[in-house]
Motif scaffolding. Structure first.
Motif, PDB file in Angstrom:
ATOM      1  N   VAL A  50      -0.288  -9.345   6.734  1.00 13.52           N
ATOM      2  CA  VAL A  50      -0.663  -8.734   5.454  1.00 13.52           C
ATOM      3  C   VAL A  50      -1.513  -9.694   4.627  1.00 13.52           C
ATOM      4  O   VAL A  50      -1.217 -10.885   4.534  1.00 13.52           O
ATOM      5  CB  VAL A  50       0.603  -8.345   4.648  1.00 13.52           C
ATOM      6  CG1 VAL A  50       0.250  -7.935   3.237  1.00 13.52           C
ATOM      7  CG2 VAL A  50       1.352  -7.235   5.352  1.00 13.52           C
ATOM      8  N   GLU A  51      -2.586  -9.163   4.053  1.00  8.71           N
ATOM      9  CA  GLU A  51      -3.397  -9.909   3.096  1.00  8.71           C
ATOM     10  C   GLU A  51      -3.421  -9.115   1.797  1.00  8.71           C
ATOM     11  O   GLU A  51      -3.758  -7.928   1.809  1.00  8.71           O
ATOM     12  CB  GLU A  51      -4.808 -10.112   3.647  1.00  8.71           C
ATOM     13  CG  GLU A  51      -4.824 -10.998   4.885  1.00  8.71           C
ATOM     14  CD  GLU A  51      -6.226 -11.201   5.421  1.00  8.71           C
ATOM     15  OE1 GLU A  51      -6.981 -11.946   4.784  1.00  8.71           O
ATOM     16  OE2 GLU A  51      -6.538 -10.609   6.463  1.00  8.71           O
ATOM     17  N   VAL A  52      -3.048  -9.770   0.695  1.00  8.11           N
ATOM     18  CA  VAL A  52      -2.899  -9.082  -0.578  1.00  8.11           C
ATOM     19  C   VAL A  52      -4.206  -8.406  -0.996  1.00  8.11           C
ATOM     20  O   VAL A  52      -4.207  -7.253  -1.425  1.00  8.11           O
ATOM     21  CB  VAL A  52      -2.395 -10.051  -1.675  1.00  8.11           C
ATOM     22  CG1 VAL A  52      -2.283  -9.340  -3.019  1.00  8.11           C
ATOM     23  CG2 VAL A  52      -1.051 -10.655  -1.281  1.00  8.11           C
ATOM     24  N   TYR A  53      -5.347  -9.085  -0.841  1.00  9.25           N
ATOM     25  CA  TYR A  53      -6.611  -8.509  -1.297  1.00  9.25           C
ATOM     26  C   TYR A  53      -7.046  -7.308  -0.456  1.00  9.25           C
ATOM     27  O   TYR A  53      -7.901  -6.533  -0.876  1.00  9.25           O
ATOM     28  CB  TYR A  53      -7.715  -9.572  -1.353  1.00  9.25           C
ATOM     29  CG  TYR A  53      -8.275  -9.977  -0.002  1.00  9.25           C
ATOM     30  CD1 TYR A  53      -9.396  -9.346   0.533  1.00  9.25           C
ATOM     31  CD2 TYR A  53      -7.674 -10.993   0.742  1.00  9.25           C
ATOM     32  CE1 TYR A  53      -9.901  -9.709   1.770  1.00  9.25           C
ATOM     33  CE2 TYR A  53      -8.174 -11.358   1.978  1.00  9.25           C
ATOM     34  CZ  TYR A  53      -9.290 -10.721   2.487  1.00  9.25           C
ATOM     35  OH  TYR A  53      -9.784 -11.069   3.711  1.00  9.25           O
ATOM     36  N   ARG A  68      -0.729 -14.831  -2.467  1.00 11.54           N
ATOM     37  CA  ARG A  68       0.711 -14.696  -2.243  1.00 11.54           C
ATOM     38  C   ARG A  68       1.337 -13.447  -2.838  1.00 11.54           C
ATOM     39  O   ARG A  68       2.353 -12.970  -2.361  1.00 11.54           O
ATOM     40  CB  ARG A  68       1.445 -15.920  -2.781  1.00 11.54           C
ATOM     41  CG  ARG A  68       1.094 -17.205  -2.051  1.00 11.54           C
ATOM     42  CD  ARG A  68       1.917 -18.390  -2.523  1.00 11.54           C
ATOM     43  NE  ARG A  68       2.335 -18.348  -3.899  1.00 11.54           N
ATOM     44  CZ  ARG A  68       1.669 -18.879  -4.926  1.00 11.54           C
ATOM     45  NH1 ARG A  68       0.522 -19.490  -4.736  1.00 11.54           N
ATOM     46  NH2 ARG A  68       2.141 -18.811  -6.145  1.00 11.54           N
ATOM     47  N   PHE A  69       0.762 -12.899  -3.908  1.00 13.85           N
ATOM     48  CA  PHE A  69       1.382 -11.745  -4.568  1.00 13.85           C
ATOM     49  C   PHE A  69       0.387 -11.021  -5.478  1.00 13.85           C
ATOM     50  O   PHE A  69      -0.703 -11.525  -5.748  1.00 13.85           O
ATOM     51  CB  PHE A  69       2.611 -12.161  -5.373  1.00 13.85           C
ATOM     52  CG  PHE A  69       2.351 -13.261  -6.368  1.00 13.85           C
ATOM     53  CD1 PHE A  69       1.747 -12.993  -7.590  1.00 13.85           C
ATOM     54  CD2 PHE A  69       2.699 -14.570  -6.078  1.00 13.85           C
ATOM     55  CE1 PHE A  69       1.497 -14.011  -8.501  1.00 13.85           C
ATOM     56  CE2 PHE A  69       2.445 -15.597  -6.982  1.00 13.85           C
ATOM     57  CZ  PHE A  69       1.854 -15.308  -8.199  1.00 13.85           C
ATOM     58  N   LEU A 124      10.889  -7.638  -9.238  1.00 11.97           N
ATOM     59  CA  LEU A 124      10.300  -7.769  -7.904  1.00 11.97           C
ATOM     60  C   LEU A 124      10.196  -6.374  -7.324  1.00 11.97           C
ATOM     61  O   LEU A 124      11.170  -5.612  -7.332  1.00 11.97           O
ATOM     62  CB  LEU A 124      11.163  -8.648  -7.002  1.00 11.97           C
ATOM     63  CG  LEU A 124      11.083 -10.149  -7.260  1.00 11.97           C
ATOM     64  CD1 LEU A 124      12.042 -10.896  -6.342  1.00 11.97           C
ATOM     65  CD2 LEU A 124       9.679 -10.651  -7.066  1.00 11.97           C
ATOM     66  N   LEU A 125       9.008  -6.022  -6.835  1.00 14.75           N
ATOM     67  CA  LEU A 125       8.747  -4.680  -6.345  1.00 14.75           C
ATOM     68  C   LEU A 125       8.348  -4.711  -4.877  1.00 14.75           C
ATOM     69  O   LEU A 125       7.884  -5.733  -4.379  1.00 14.75           O
ATOM     70  CB  LEU A 125       7.611  -4.034  -7.164  1.00 14.75           C
ATOM     71  CG  LEU A 125       7.781  -4.052  -8.680  1.00 14.75           C
ATOM     72  CD1 LEU A 125       6.531  -3.518  -9.357  1.00 14.75           C
ATOM     73  CD2 LEU A 125       8.989  -3.256  -9.102  1.00 14.75           C
ATOM     74  N   SER A 126       8.510  -3.561  -4.205  1.00 23.26           N
ATOM     75  CA  SER A 126       8.146  -3.442  -2.799  1.00 23.26           C
ATOM     76  C   SER A 126       7.349  -2.157  -2.582  1.00 23.26           C
ATOM     77  O   SER A 126       7.627  -1.140  -3.210  1.00 23.26           O
ATOM     78  CB  SER A 126       9.411  -3.404  -1.937  1.00 23.26           C
ATOM     79  OG  SER A 126       9.088  -3.060  -0.607  1.00 23.26           O
ATOM     80  N   THR A 127       6.376  -2.229  -1.675  1.00 23.40           N
ATOM     81  CA  THR A 127       5.647  -1.032  -1.248  1.00 23.40           C
ATOM     82  C   THR A 127       5.833  -0.842   0.259  1.00 23.40           C
ATOM     83  O   THR A 127       4.994  -0.238   0.909  1.00 23.40           O
ATOM     84  CB  THR A 127       4.147  -1.135  -1.583  1.00 23.40           C
ATOM     85  OG1 THR A 127       3.610  -2.313  -0.970  1.00 23.40           O
ATOM     86  CG2 THR A 127       3.906  -1.176  -3.072  1.00 23.40           C
ATOM     87  N   ALA A 128       6.927  -1.356   0.808  1.00 24.99           N
ATOM     88  CA  ALA A 128       7.157  -1.361   2.260  1.00 24.99           C
ATOM     89  C   ALA A 128       7.748  -0.048   2.769  1.00 24.99           C
ATOM     90  O   ALA A 128       8.693  -0.047   3.552  1.00 24.99           O
ATOM     91  CB  ALA A 128       8.052  -2.537   2.638  1.00 24.99           C
ATOM     92  N   ILE A 137       4.601  -7.924  -6.788  1.00 21.10           N
ATOM     93  CA  ILE A 137       4.734  -7.441  -5.409  1.00 21.10           C
ATOM     94  C   ILE A 137       4.336  -8.614  -4.515  1.00 21.10           C
ATOM     95  O   ILE A 137       3.174  -8.998  -4.472  1.00 21.10           O
ATOM     96  CB  ILE A 137       3.832  -6.226  -5.133  1.00 21.10           C
ATOM     97  CG1 ILE A 137       4.113  -5.103  -6.136  1.00 21.10           C
ATOM     98  CG2 ILE A 137       4.040  -5.734  -3.694  1.00 21.10           C
ATOM     99  CD1 ILE A 137       3.134  -3.946  -6.065  1.00 21.10           C
ATOM    100  N   ARG A 138       5.322  -9.205  -3.842  1.00 22.74           N
ATOM    101  CA  ARG A 138       5.046 -10.351  -2.982  1.00 22.74           C
ATOM    102  C   ARG A 138       4.394  -9.901  -1.681  1.00 22.74           C
ATOM    103  O   ARG A 138       4.582  -8.766  -1.244  1.00 22.74           O
ATOM    104  CB  ARG A 138       6.343 -11.106  -2.669  1.00 22.74           C
ATOM    105  CG  ARG A 138       7.018 -11.698  -3.902  1.00 22.74           C
ATOM    106  CD  ARG A 138       8.305 -12.367  -3.550  1.00 22.74           C
ATOM    107  NE  ARG A 138       9.193 -11.403  -2.879  1.00 22.74           N
ATOM    108  CZ  ARG A 138      10.442 -11.658  -2.514  1.00 22.74           C
ATOM    109  NH1 ARG A 138      10.957 -12.835  -2.736  1.00 22.74           N
ATOM    110  NH2 ARG A 138      11.167 -10.743  -1.917  1.00 22.74           N
ATOM    111  N   LYS A 139       3.659 -10.798  -1.074  1.00 21.77           N
ATOM    112  CA  LYS A 139       2.956 -10.530   0.188  1.00 21.77           C
ATOM    113  C   LYS A 139       3.905  -9.950   1.236  1.00 21.77           C
ATOM    114  O   LYS A 139       3.571  -8.986   1.925  1.00 21.77           O
ATOM    115  CB  LYS A 139       2.328 -11.843   0.668  1.00 21.77           C
ATOM    116  CG  LYS A 139       1.594 -11.760   1.965  1.00 21.77           C
ATOM    117  CD  LYS A 139       1.032 -13.129   2.322  1.00 21.77           C
ATOM    118  CE  LYS A 139       0.392 -13.103   3.692  1.00 21.77           C
ATOM    119  NZ  LYS A 139      -0.230 -14.378   4.026  1.00 21.77           N
TER     120      LYS A 139
END
Length: 147
Positions: free
Chosen positions: A68-71, A33-34, A95-99, A55-57
């Motif tokens: 999206v898959e976290v791994y 999930r994150f 809470l962070l984002s890489t989007a 960083i959430r999924k």
């Protein structure tokens, strides 16, 4: 004539990551999930103490969020550029984002212990063994490159 004891506080206030700030962090652990991270820099300024972030999924990519898959995006030990989207709660702190294209993994090590080279927006390759690993690769902007 008693001795005088004085306490001097650190003159520099602690820099805190704010909403919208780009931070550099290290991935500590991942699950389905994150990803849990420690925030090390705000912009190019190193922090005196690390802050925890998540960083959430759904915040990893801007498109195809359901696939999206976290791994396949991060691994423990990766160095990631991310943007602060919320101050979070007491458990996750930030809470962070890489989007965004400019955000994601900037440094990753292969199982051979060698720094990997990005070969696409979603893959990095070990220069020694030539094995490929999935990552959410950042397109690094010149202002974030350290000399």
């Amino acid at each position: 004539q008693l001795p005088v004891v004085s306490v001097v506080r650190d003159a520099e206030p602690q820099l805190l990551p704010g909403v919208g700030a780009v931070v550099t962090c290290k991935v500590c652990s991942i699950n389905s999930r994150f990803a849990r991270v420690h925030i090390l820099y705000v912009g190019s300024t190193p922090l005196k103490s690390t802050f925890r972030g998540t960083i959430r999924k759904e915040d990893i990519r801007a498109t195809e969020k359901d696939k999206v898959e976290v791994y396949k995006s991060f691994r423990p030990g990766d160095i990631v550029l991310a943007k602060v989207i919320s101050l979070g709660d007491t458990q996750s702190n930030y809470l962070l984002s890489t989007a965004e294209n400019e955000l994601g993994v900037v440094v990753a090590r292969s199982e051979a212990g060698v720094q990997m080279v990005p070969i696409s927006w979603c893959e990095m390759q070990c220069p020694r063994t030539h094995t490929k690993d999935f990552r959410k690769v950042a397109r690094v902007q010149p202002q974030f490159l350290q000399t």
